[in-house]
Scaffold this motif. Structure first.
Motif, mmCIF file in Angstrom:
data_model
loop_
_atom_site.group_PDB
_atom_site.id
_atom_site.type_symbol
_atom_site.label_atom_id
_atom_site.label_comp_id
_atom_site.label_asym_id
_atom_site.label_seq_id
_atom_site.Cartn_x
_atom_site.Cartn_y
_atom_site.Cartn_z
ATOM 1 N N THR A 347 0.704 -1.027 -0.014
ATOM 2 C CA THR A 347 0.014 0.086 0.131
ATOM 3 C C THR A 347 0.726 1.118 0.050
ATOM 4 O O THR A 347 0.636 2.263 -0.843
ATOM 5 N N GLY A 423 -6.932 -3.737 3.139
ATOM 6 C CA GLY A 423 -6.192 -4.744 3.936
ATOM 7 C C GLY A 423 -7.037 -6.122 4.551
ATOM 8 O O GLY A 423 -6.893 -6.957 4.402
ATOM 9 N N GLU A 424 -8.429 -5.595 4.977
ATOM 10 C CA GLU A 424 -9.104 -6.660 5.419
ATOM 11 C C GLU A 424 -10.559 -6.093 5.343
ATOM 12 O O GLU A 424 -10.799 -4.836 4.736
ATOM 13 N N PRO A 425 -11.708 -7.024 5.506
ATOM 14 C CA PRO A 425 -13.044 -6.627 5.157
ATOM 15 C C PRO A 425 -13.184 -5.473 6.026
ATOM 16 O O PRO A 425 -12.871 -5.415 7.224
ATOM 17 N N ASP A 447 -13.857 1.158 -0.369
ATOM 18 C CA ASP A 447 -13.362 -0.222 0.412
ATOM 19 C C ASP A 447 -12.596 -0.873 -0.975
ATOM 20 O O ASP A 447 -12.927 -1.278 -1.547
ATOM 21 N N THR A 448 -11.306 -1.059 -0.804
ATOM 22 C CA THR A 448 -10.487 -1.578 -1.940
ATOM 23 C C THR A 448 -9.874 -2.653 -1.647
ATOM 24 O O THR A 448 -9.057 -2.882 -0.607
ATOM 25 N N TRP A 449 -10.166 -3.707 -2.519
ATOM 26 C CA TRP A 449 -9.414 -5.114 -2.430
ATOM 27 C C TRP A 449 -8.338 -5.396 -3.266
ATOM 28 O O TRP A 449 -8.448 -4.881 -4.595
ATOM 29 N N TRP A 450 -7.299 -5.558 -2.796
ATOM 30 C CA TRP A 450 -6.365 -5.957 -3.663
ATOM 31 C C TRP A 450 -5.020 -6.603 -2.881
ATOM 32 O O TRP A 450 -5.288 -7.173 -1.674
ATOM 33 N N GLN A 451 -3.861 -6.851 -3.305
ATOM 34 C CA GLN A 451 -2.743 -7.651 -2.837
ATOM 35 C C GLN A 451 -1.464 -7.130 -3.198
ATOM 36 O O GLN A 451 -1.324 -6.548 -4.366
ATOM 37 N N THR A 452 -0.625 -7.697 -2.492
ATOM 38 C CA THR A 452 0.846 -7.393 -2.916
ATOM 39 C C THR A 452 1.030 -7.754 -4.354
ATOM 40 O O THR A 452 1.786 -7.193 -5.134
ATOM 41 N N ASP A 540 -7.934 -15.821 -2.183
ATOM 42 C CA ASP A 540 -9.082 -15.185 -1.274
ATOM 43 C C ASP A 540 -10.472 -15.948 -1.966
ATOM 44 O O ASP A 540 -10.606 -16.355 -3.134
ATOM 45 N N ARG A 555 -9.545 -15.342 3.090
ATOM 46 C CA ARG A 555 -8.357 -16.289 2.779
ATOM 47 C C ARG A 555 -8.719 -17.946 2.750
ATOM 48 O O ARG A 555 -9.664 -18.182 3.569
ATOM 49 N N ASN A 561 -4.877 -12.703 8.656
ATOM 50 C CA ASN A 561 -4.736 -11.391 8.110
ATOM 51 C C ASN A 561 -5.033 -10.783 9.644
ATOM 52 O O ASN A 561 -6.111 -10.426 9.976
ATOM 53 N N ARG A 566 -0.453 -9.706 6.749
ATOM 54 C CA ARG A 566 -0.671 -10.900 6.308
ATOM 55 C C ARG A 566 0.740 -11.863 6.971
ATOM 56 O O ARG A 566 1.722 -11.515 6.858
HETATM 57 C C1 WT7 Z 1 -5.052 -9.823 1.370
HETATM 58 C C2 WT7 Z 1 -3.535 -9.254 0.662
HETATM 59 C C3 WT7 Z 1 -3.435 -4.903 -0.726
HETATM 60 C C4 WT7 Z 1 -2.766 -4.097 0.526
HETATM 61 C C5 WT7 Z 1 -2.975 -4.607 1.728
HETATM 62 C C6 WT7 Z 1 -2.707 -5.830 2.083
HETATM 63 C C7 WT7 Z 1 -6.717 -9.041 2.234
HETATM 64 C C8 WT7 Z 1 -6.944 -6.811 1.125
HETATM 65 C C9 WT7 Z 1 -8.944 -6.385 1.380
HETATM 66 C C10 WT7 Z 1 -10.291 -5.911 1.296
HETATM 67 C C11 WT7 Z 1 -11.094 -8.072 2.533
HETATM 68 C C12 WT7 Z 1 -8.859 -7.683 1.916
HETATM 69 C C13 WT7 Z 1 -7.176 -10.272 1.212
HETATM 70 C C14 WT7 Z 1 -5.818 -10.247 0.248
HETATM 71 N N1 WT7 Z 1 -7.571 -7.794 1.698
HETATM 72 N N2 WT7 Z 1 -7.948 -5.852 0.873
HETATM 73 N N3 WT7 Z 1 -10.731 -4.655 0.826
HETATM 74 N N4 WT7 Z 1 -11.342 -6.694 2.031
HETATM 75 N N5 WT7 Z 1 -9.878 -8.337 2.615
HETATM 76 O O1 WT7 Z 1 -1.861 -6.610 1.070
HETATM 77 O O2 WT7 Z 1 -0.591 -7.931 2.543
HETATM 78 O O3 WT7 Z 1 -0.911 -8.633 0.030
HETATM 79 O O4 WT7 Z 1 -2.709 -8.873 1.689
HETATM 80 O O5 WT7 Z 1 -5.411 -9.002 2.215
HETATM 81 O O6 WT7 Z 1 -7.109 -11.320 2.224
HETATM 82 O O7 WT7 Z 1 -5.535 -11.411 -0.269
HETATM 83 P P1 WT7 Z 1 -1.255 -8.201 1.297
#
Ligand code: WT7
Length: 690
Positions: A347, A423-425, A447-452, A540, A555, A561, A566
């Protein structure tokens, strides 16, 4: 010689032309929620966030739906056009993409020549040298420092010269273990400028965790600080690096930046960074890099004990960070963007550094904590710095809302336009508080969902059409180019229609996706491309509503989380199992009010132990903290005579999760266990421990 293909073109200037942004009347229908507060459920459109992409005006594409369709149906045209207009290249690319989701082969903007640091700094230093590039919000409120693009360009050039002067070269891996500061951002971008691959390690990780990351990438150069300052406390960062480096023969030099200036022991491989910067030249010629040269790697937890060095490449990552930052948050020229995440996480990479700076924005470097000196810190900062956007973690919101509304209400938050979280719900209560109390019911919640691995935001309510609703507690809609797919984990069939739950995958490649796990491409393919052939698998689970919106269910693998961090269960088990009195252990997550997920460790001791139960518990917590990080400490440790295992010896974590969640009546079928009687013992012991 530096050659700019697109500078001054209408396309590039059009991007920053606010008059192209559309607005329309506010229409909000307010529904009462069970908390009694107002919540916009059906038509949350008070601030209009649709930002059309002017690049496609000539195609007559203005509505969000049209643009999204274009991004899915003609990705080469879509991303190719944007890459040319939003980024500055030395040489144009010859092919927009060469990707195969079946084999995990991902390449974007082939043969293009670019430099990410030039895109983030030089082009803005030239066009608006006196614009504030970053506000360094130091630990003590009111001590912020402002850095203009011109000033930052000088620091960046000096840093690049220092690194090169000490022999750091293209392709080298450089570990950065620093608190957030302009110097830390300069360290990242100096790597980008000379073509070295940065590996930022969150400056809260232990010496052992840092050493593991240094060794994995065979790092020769480490950049750190004497100390960090956070929440009024001094953190001895250099000491952690000293301990780590002792076990890393590959390290040849450690640059030490003076954050506090307090004296720290310096060895013969340590270099005073401030002194070097002082005498270095403030002009530097950037390296001409290939689109697919690696830009950075960032370690994240997977389901085995060893963290994965997720690797991103130059052009694709940069474009995706640039586009998502601008359009998810509807960033407008002159605004101040406040992402409070640390640069040790993705992030921070995408929304503190690469996204904002590549858009020529003013970005916030927040060094402190949400509760220092009191729980009003964020909102006092919003008022003082006039932040237009804040992007934070749900765990912080849950903690802050417990302290009461008065900490928010006493500060002026009228500058805020968009409220993001990641980061999480984001649970309903926190969403409601964010929307109504923090945002006064007038700011979009993203509310943004994404990952590394995704490099940037993949699912989030905005951008979308101006009248599109935002629903609480779900990221809802895919970003341009992202087509989420839900697959059945057993049959591997695609689940169509609404009201379905499955493994969250993505159908088409996008520029920001990870290219590999550094040094272990097989693991990369196995983790993301093997389970659901032809798709990127996120790890996820997700639910698709009747009307096609996405909600993340959590997950599907053994990854926890905790407060948005993570953590692999195996990472914690490895530490616990190393204790001389421990025979084996199993770690699971359980619902935790503030952290989202807490850590529950089931531990089986050896027949003969050397310590009392209290001593053991404290040993284990301490080991997790000192060997991984403070957020890896178990909330609960249950000593047990055994673990529930199948006949083949596999631990049935499903059962442990139910016990940890205090749901003994939902254990399901336990008959396939080798010894079903262990379940009753575990349930009893858990009850007694409450
Ligand atoms: C995991 C990714 C992306 C930057 C922060 C974390 C969880 C992420 C959400 C959300 C529910 C979420 C998932 C994902 N996650 N955003 N908006 N709602 N869960 O990055 O350390 O790579 O973790 O964080 O489980 O797979 P990360």
């Amino acid at each position: 010689m530096f050659r700019c293909l697109h500078r001054g073109s209408n396309l590039l200037t059009g991007v920053f032309n606010a008059s192209l942004l559309r607005t329309s009347a506010n229409t909000v229908s307010i529904l009462e929620t069970k908390t009694g507060r107002k919540s916009a459920i059906n038509d949350n459109t008070r601030s209009i966030s649709t930002t059309p992409l002017p690049e496609f005006d000539k195609d007559g594409l203005k509505s969000h739906d049209d643009l999204y369709r274009l991004s899915i149906e003609k990705p080469d045209y879509f991303w190719g056009t944007l890459a040319r207009s939003r980024l500055q290249w030395y040489e144009d690319f010859s092919l927009t993409k060469d990707c195969d989701m079946k084999s995990g082969h991902i390449r974007w903007f082939l043969d293009g020549k670019i430099n990410a640091s030039v895109n983030c700094v030089d082009r803005h230093a030239e066009s608006s040298p006196d614009k504030i590039a970053m506000i360094w919000e130091k630990d003590e409120p009111g001590t912020q420092e402002y850095v203009t693009y011109r000033e930052f360009q000088k620091l960046l050039c000096k840093m690049s010269n220092v690194l090169e002067g000490h022999g750091v070269k293209q392709g080298d891996r450089v570990a950065i273990y620093m608190p957030k500061s302009p110097t830390a951002v300069a360290a990242m971008l100096a790597c980008a400028r000379i073509g070295a691959i940065h590996s930022v390690v969150f400056a809260g990780f232990s010496a052992e965790a840092l050493a593991g990351r240094i060794m994995d990438a065979q790092v020769e150069t480490v950049i750190t600080a004497d100390q960090g300052v956070r929440g009024g406390k001094i953190i001895d960062l250099k000491k952690v690096v000293d301990d780590a480096v002792q076990t890393c023969p590959c390290v040849k030099r450690v640059f030490v930046y003076q954050r506090t200036g307090n004296e720290v022991p310096m060895s013969n491989i340590d270099i005073n960074l401030d002194k070097e910067l002082e005498s270095a030249s403030d002009s530097h010629t950037p390296a001409v890099l290939d689109s697919e040269d690696l830009l950075f790697m960032l370690y994240t937890s997977g389901s085995t004990g060893k963290p994965k060095g997720i690797a991103h490449s130059q052009a694709g990552y940069l474009l995706y960070a640039n586009m998502t930052m601008k359009h998810v948050f509807d960033y407008k020229e002159g605004e101040t963007f406040g992402c409070v995440a640390d640069i040790g996480w993705i992030t921070g990479h995408s929304y503190v550094v690469y996204g904002p700076l590549s858009n020529g924005a003013t970005t916030l470097l927040f060094e402190s904590t949400p509760v220092y000196p009191d729980p009003g810190r964020y909102w006092e900062m919003v008022e003082r710095l006039k932040l237009n956007h804040i992007y934070l973690a749900p765990t912080a919101l849950r903690m802050l809302l417990k302290n009461g509304d008065e900490w928010v209400l006493k500060y002026d938050r009228s500058s805020l336009r968009k409220l993001g979280c990641v980061g999480e719900p984001l649970n309903n209560e926190a969403w409601d508080w964010y929307y109504n109390v923090v945002g006064e019911g007038r700011c979009d919640i993203c509310d943004t969902w994404w990952q590394t691995e995704t490099g940037g935001i993949a699912i989030t309510p905005r951008p979308s059409s101006p009248d599109a609703e935002i629903r609480p507690a779900m990221p809802m809609r895919p970003f341009f180019g992202i087509e989420p797919v839900l697959l059945d984990p057993v049959t591997k069939q695609e689940l169509t229609g609404g009201n379905v739950k499955g493994a969250l995958c993505v159908r088409h490649p996008w520029p920001g996706m990870a290219r590999t796990i550094y040094g272990d491409h097989d693991r990369f393919l196995k983790t993301y491309y093997a389970d659901y052939p032809g798709f990127y698998f996120s790890g996820d689970g997700a639910y698709r509503t009747q009307d096609g919106y996405y909600q993340i269910t959590g997950r599907m693998d053994d990854v926890l989380n905790v407060s948005g961090h993570r953590l692999g269960t195996a990472e914690i088990e490895d530490v616990i199992d190393d204790h001389e009195d421990v025979a084996e252990s199993a770690v699971v997550g359980f619902p935790h009010e503030i952290k989202g997920e807490g850590i529950y460790a089931f531990v089986v001791l050896k027949d003969r132990v050397s310590k009392s139960e209290e001593e053991l518990m404290s040993d284990l917590k301490h080991a997790c903290k000192s060997r991984v990080s403070s957020f890896a400490q178990p909330d609960f440790i249950l000593l047990t005579p055994g673990l529930p295992k199948t006949r083949s010896g596999k631990i049935m974590r499903r059962i442990l999760r139910k016990i940890a969640a205090n749901k003994p009546d939902e254990l399901g079928d336990v008959s396939t266990l080798f010894d079903p009687s262990i379940v009753e013992i575990l349930v009893d012991k858990h009850q007694q421990s409450l």
